[in-house]
Scaffold this motif. Structure first.
Motif, PDB file in Angstrom:
ATOM      1  N   ALA A 182       0.823  -1.207   0.000  1.00  0.00           N
ATOM      2  CA  ALA A 182       0.000   0.000   0.000  1.00  0.00           C
ATOM      3  C   ALA A 182       0.860   1.262   0.000  1.00  0.00           C
ATOM      4  CB  ALA A 182      -0.945  -0.008   1.200  1.00  0.00           C
ATOM      5  N   GLY A 183       2.019   1.200   0.627  1.00  0.00           N
ATOM      6  CA  GLY A 183       2.899   2.359   0.676  1.00  0.00           C
ATOM      7  C   GLY A 183       3.508   2.712  -0.659  1.00  0.00           C
ATOM      8  N   ARG A 184       3.401   1.817  -1.632  1.00  0.00           N
ATOM      9  CA  ARG A 184       3.954   2.067  -2.966  1.00  0.00           C
ATOM     10  C   ARG A 184       2.944   2.700  -3.920  1.00  0.00           C
ATOM     11  NH1 ARG A 184       7.886  -3.023  -4.503  1.00  0.00           N
ATOM     12  NH2 ARG A 184       9.038  -3.119  -2.525  1.00  0.00           N
ATOM     13  N   ILE A 185       1.699   2.769  -3.514  1.00  0.00           N
ATOM     14  CA  ILE A 185       0.655   3.342  -4.366  1.00  0.00           C
ATOM     15  C   ILE A 185       0.470   4.800  -3.979  1.00  0.00           C
ATOM     16  CG2 ILE A 185      -1.682   3.068  -5.248  1.00  0.00           C
ATOM     17  CD1 ILE A 185       0.211   0.650  -5.657  1.00  0.00           C
ATOM     18  N   THR A 186       0.505   5.685  -4.961  1.00  0.00           N
ATOM     19  CA  THR A 186       0.400   7.111  -4.683  1.00  0.00           C
ATOM     20  C   THR A 186      -0.819   7.704  -5.378  1.00  0.00           C
ATOM     21  OG1 THR A 186       1.856   7.648  -6.552  1.00  0.00           O
ATOM     22  CG2 THR A 186       2.881   7.350  -4.391  1.00  0.00           C
ATOM     23  N   SER A 187      -1.288   8.810  -4.861  1.00  0.00           N
ATOM     24  CA  SER A 187      -2.456   9.487  -5.421  1.00  0.00           C
ATOM     25  C   SER A 187      -2.203   9.862  -6.879  1.00  0.00           C
ATOM     26  CB  SER A 187      -2.783  10.739  -4.605  1.00  0.00           C
ATOM     27  OG  SER A 187      -3.164  10.385  -3.293  1.00  0.00           O
ATOM     28  N   GLY A 188      -3.264   9.767  -7.675  1.00  0.00           N
ATOM     29  CA  GLY A 188      -3.184  10.138  -9.081  1.00  0.00           C
ATOM     30  C   GLY A 188      -2.776   9.021 -10.011  1.00  0.00           C
ATOM     31  N   ARG A 207     -11.107   9.183  -9.188  1.00  0.00           N
ATOM     32  CA  ARG A 207     -11.364  10.370  -9.989  1.00  0.00           C
ATOM     33  C   ARG A 207     -12.030   9.995 -11.306  1.00  0.00           C
ATOM     34  NH1 ARG A 207      -6.066  12.890 -11.272  1.00  0.00           N
ATOM     35  NH2 ARG A 207      -6.042  11.274 -12.865  1.00  0.00           N
ATOM     36  N   THR A 208     -11.476   8.978 -11.984  1.00  0.00           N
ATOM     37  CA  THR A 208     -12.002   8.522 -13.270  1.00  0.00           C
ATOM     38  C   THR A 208     -12.050   7.011 -13.273  1.00  0.00           C
ATOM     39  OG1 THR A 208     -11.016  10.420 -14.410  1.00  0.00           O
ATOM     40  CG2 THR A 208     -11.685   8.561 -15.783  1.00  0.00           C
ATOM     41  N   LEU A 209     -13.147   6.473 -13.780  1.00  0.00           N
ATOM     42  CA  LEU A 209     -13.312   5.028 -13.915  1.00  0.00           C
ATOM     43  C   LEU A 209     -13.436   4.683 -15.390  1.00  0.00           C
ATOM     44  CD1 LEU A 209     -13.903   2.162 -12.764  1.00  0.00           C
ATOM     45  CD2 LEU A 209     -16.326   2.823 -12.740  1.00  0.00           C
ATOM     46  N   VAL A 210     -12.644   3.710 -15.828  1.00  0.00           N
ATOM     47  CA  VAL A 210     -12.738   3.163 -17.185  1.00  0.00           C
ATOM     48  C   VAL A 210     -13.190   1.718 -17.033  1.00  0.00           C
ATOM     49  CG1 VAL A 210     -11.526   2.662 -19.336  1.00  0.00           C
ATOM     50  CG2 VAL A 210     -10.873   4.669 -17.967  1.00  0.00           C
ATOM     51  N   LEU A 260      -7.568   8.456  -8.035  1.00  0.00           N
ATOM     52  CA  LEU A 260      -7.123   7.346  -8.862  1.00  0.00           C
ATOM     53  C   LEU A 260      -7.919   7.283 -10.160  1.00  0.00           C
ATOM     54  CD1 LEU A 260      -6.889   4.529  -6.153  1.00  0.00           C
ATOM     55  CD2 LEU A 260      -5.024   5.950  -7.027  1.00  0.00           C
ATOM     56  N   THR A 261      -7.254   6.874 -11.217  1.00  0.00           N
ATOM     57  CA  THR A 261      -7.948   6.408 -12.411  1.00  0.00           C
ATOM     58  C   THR A 261      -7.972   4.893 -12.317  1.00  0.00           C
ATOM     59  OG1 THR A 261      -7.282   8.273 -13.782  1.00  0.00           O
ATOM     60  CG2 THR A 261      -7.904   6.254 -14.929  1.00  0.00           C
ATOM     61  N   VAL A 262      -9.153   4.321 -12.245  1.00  0.00           N
ATOM     62  CA  VAL A 262      -9.303   2.880 -12.053  1.00  0.00           C
ATOM     63  C   VAL A 262      -9.791   2.262 -13.359  1.00  0.00           C
ATOM     64  CG1 VAL A 262     -10.580   1.072 -10.835  1.00  0.00           C
ATOM     65  CG2 VAL A 262      -9.691   3.044  -9.577  1.00  0.00           C
ATOM     66  N   VAL A 263      -9.116   1.206 -13.779  1.00  0.00           N
ATOM     67  CA  VAL A 263      -9.456   0.455 -14.986  1.00  0.00           C
ATOM     68  C   VAL A 263      -9.848  -0.943 -14.541  1.00  0.00           C
ATOM     69  CG1 VAL A 263      -8.610  -0.393 -17.205  1.00  0.00           C
ATOM     70  CG2 VAL A 263      -7.825   1.831 -16.338  1.00  0.00           C
TER      71      VAL A 263
END
Length: 300
Positions: free
Chosen positions: A16-22, A71-74, A51-54
């Motif tokens: 989790a510490g490796r995932i950053t906002s955006g 923020r955005t979902l694909v 996050l942009t989630v795909v």
């Protein structure tokens, strides 16, 4: 002298510490089937956002949307399978709290394929004649350079910063084995991403079964996480089925803010061990699925 293969094992906190906002985050699985839910829950315990989630969406999208992290979902859909429309996704769409790019499944497949092959796009017929291109200005058409001159949709590459997938078995080097009836698009997610985090039901030293079950290749994997029942409450056949009773409780809680707050406090207020203990206490079992919903207990 040959160097020892790298040990890619991580804790949930390290991941989790490796995932950053955006970031653009691709999430494997399909609807309410074999989702990397332990990884999603780990993200919820951080402050990551925008996050942009795909995703071929299910409760992974629902939980992140409910927490305001997307923020955005694909996506081609967001469903719980036995419940047609994920309730938190519905609420987010109705309130306009996330941007949504709807792709059909063929466009989604070829967008991931383009990214996996480091191409800018892949030509597809899917989507032509529909309203999808009209509502998505990113989508363009191309004309075949050959005699046919056919107009095709250009599905842009779905490039990912990070992919999250859940496998039945994995080794410490990052090889992942799928024992279920459908690989979904998980291999493409790992190939389309700069980094991949692979959670698994069992961590093994060697694999049994036909080679085509080795879906995820170690060169595409950054970190491996041993997370038994890590797909709960989605299914992870043949290890265990979807926890329909828990899913009904999730859907019911989503209808009311107070009920959802109580659900969060009970199941999402602690770490992954606390979640598994709370689910086990709910069923009167040692862990999700051990009450007859299809868990096949095998040694780790």
């Amino acid at each position: 002298m040959t160097a020892a293969p790298p040990d890619k094992r991580l804790t949930l906190e390290e991941f989790a510490g490796r995932i950053t906002s955006g970031m653009t985050v691709g999430i494997g699985g399909w609807g309410s089937r074999r989702k990397p839910m332990a990884l999603v829950r780990a993200l919820l315990r951080t402050g990551v956002k925008d996050l942009t989630v795909v995703s071929c969406g299910g409760p992974d999208v629902g939980l992140l949307a409910a927490a305001g992290r997307i923020r955005t979902l694909v996506a081609p859909f967001v469903t719980l399978d036995s419940v047609p429309l994920e309730p938190h996704f519905r609420a987010a769409r109705e309130s306009g709290t996330l941007a949504f790019e709807e792709w059909d499944e063929s466009m989604f497949l070829w967008g991931l394929t383009a990214a996996a092959h480091r191409l800018p796009f892949m030509p597809v017929r899917g989507g032509l004649g529909s309203d999808i291109p009209r509502h998505n200005p990113r989508l363009r058409t191309v004309t075949s350079p050959y005699e046919d001159g056919e107009e095709l949709l250009a599905a842009p590459a779905l490039r990912l910063d990070v992919a999250l997938v859940h496998m039945h078995r994995a080794d410490a080097r990052g090889n992942g084995q799928c024992l279920g009836p459908d690989p979904y698009f998980d291999d493409l997610f790992t190939e389309a991403a700069e980094e991949t985090y692979l959670s698994c039901e069992q961590l093994v030293d060697g694999f049994e079964g036909p080679p085509q079950t080795l879906l995820v290749q170690r060169q595409n994997v950054t970190g491996v996480l041993h997370t038994p029942y890590g797909a709960h409450f989605t299914g992870c056949a043949p290890d265990y089925g979807r926890d329909e009773e828990f899913q009904r409780a999730y859907v019911q809680a989503a209808k009311d803010p107070e009920a959802w707050a109580a659900f969060q406090e009970r199941y999402l207020g602690g770490d992954e061990d606390a979640y598994q203990e709370a689910v086990g206490a709910r069923t009167g079992a040692d862990g999700p699925g051990r009450d007859g919903r299809g868990r096949k207990d095998t040694p780790a």
